[in-house]
Design an enzyme around this catalytic site. Structure first.
Site, PDB file in Angstrom:
ATOM      1  N   ARG A   1      -2.051  -6.718  -7.894  1.00 39.55           N
ATOM      2  CA  ARG A   1      -0.923  -7.605  -7.574  1.00 39.55           C
ATOM      3  C   ARG A   1      -0.779  -8.726  -8.582  1.00 39.55           C
ATOM      4  NH1 ARG A   1      -3.313  -8.579  -1.764  1.00 39.55           N
ATOM      5  NH2 ARG A   1      -5.038  -8.721  -3.218  1.00 39.55           N
TER       6      ARG A   1
ATOM      7  N   HIS B   1       0.833  -1.208   0.000  1.00 42.28           N
ATOM      8  CA  HIS B   1       0.000   0.000   0.000  1.00 42.28           C
ATOM      9  C   HIS B   1       0.870   1.262   0.000  1.00 42.28           C
ATOM     10  CE1 HIS B   1      -3.058  -2.735   2.234  1.00 42.28           C
ATOM     11  NE2 HIS B   1      -3.419  -2.654   0.976  1.00 42.28           N
TER      12      HIS B   1
ATOM     13  N   LYS C   1     -17.020  -6.030   7.727  1.00 44.52           N
ATOM     14  CA  LYS C   1     -15.836  -6.817   8.055  1.00 44.52           C
ATOM     15  C   LYS C   1     -15.724  -6.924   9.567  1.00 44.52           C
ATOM     16  CE  LYS C   1     -13.029  -6.574   3.976  1.00 44.52           C
ATOM     17  NZ  LYS C   1     -11.728  -6.326   3.372  1.00 44.52           N
TER      18      LYS C   1
ATOM     19  N   SER D   1      -3.193  -7.790   3.247  1.00 42.97           N
ATOM     20  CA  SER D   1      -3.495  -7.437   4.638  1.00 42.97           C
ATOM     21  C   SER D   1      -3.997  -8.646   5.401  1.00 42.97           C
ATOM     22  CB  SER D   1      -4.547  -6.335   4.690  1.00 42.97           C
ATOM     23  OG  SER D   1      -4.046  -5.151   4.159  1.00 42.97           O
TER      24      SER D   1
END
Ligand code: PNS
Length: 167
Positions: free
Chosen positions: A97, A17, A41, A135
């Site tokens: 990614r 990030h 979440k 993460s």
């Protein structure tokens, strides 16, 4: 003035990030690191206020002062495009990614453009050395006492160590 919003959960922020936001700051006049307050979440490792503080610390510690001065750190809830409007931003920044990211990112970019044709998404390919980072994996490794110091900025590592006594 070209303003971009870099939205995400950032729970926690990783070196990937940090790399993306620094590269975005080389392209845009102002970049808003936008932490989603996401009630869906469950059990975040850091509450929103800690995530904001830790990102600010990491940006100030790791980026040159003139770059850090153009990166704001804010939280938001609701739609990313609405937050873009609030900030006067016409761009969303996201990192890619691997090909596995592509499908969902493509869908989000199209959806955001449908919601607001004035908001376009700009992708930065993750640096190769960060392309395996996520993460959720960092969170899992840290929770089990694994070493994540190579994966996150020092400011994040310090907070993780304070949060997880076994680290
Ligand atoms: O770090 P994440 O979890 O991959 O980030 C996802 C995020 C925050 C970019 C996405 O969930 C989002 O934009 N949420 C805000 C609500 C919204 O605008 N939803 C429609 C997206 S098309």
């Amino acid at each position: 003035m070209k303003i971009a919003v870099y939205p995400g959960s950032f729970d926690p922020m990783t070196n990937g990030h940090l790399d993306v936001v620094a590269r975005a700051a080389a392209v845009f006049d102002r970049v808003v690191f936008a932490v989603l307050v996401n009630p869906r979440k469950s059990e975040p490792i850091f509450p929103t206020d800690v995530r904001l503080a830790v990102i600010r610390e990491a940006v100030d510690e790791c980026c040159p002062a003139d770059v850090a001065a153009r990166i704001d750190v804010e939280s938001f809830d609701g739609l990313t495009v609405e937050f873009c409007r609030t900030c006067g931003a016409n761009f969303v920044v996201r990192g890619l990614r691997a090909i596995s990211d592509f499908e969902s990112e493509l869908q989000m970019a199209h959806m955001n453009r449908k919601l607001d044709p004035e908001v376009d998404t700009v992708f930065f390919m993750s640096a190769l050395e960060h392309s395996y980072l996520s993460s959720s994996l960092v969170k899992e490794i840290a929770t089990f006492g694994g070493d994540v110091t190579q994966m996150v900025p020092a400011a994040v590592a310090r907070r993780l160590a304070a949060r997880i006594p076994s680290l």
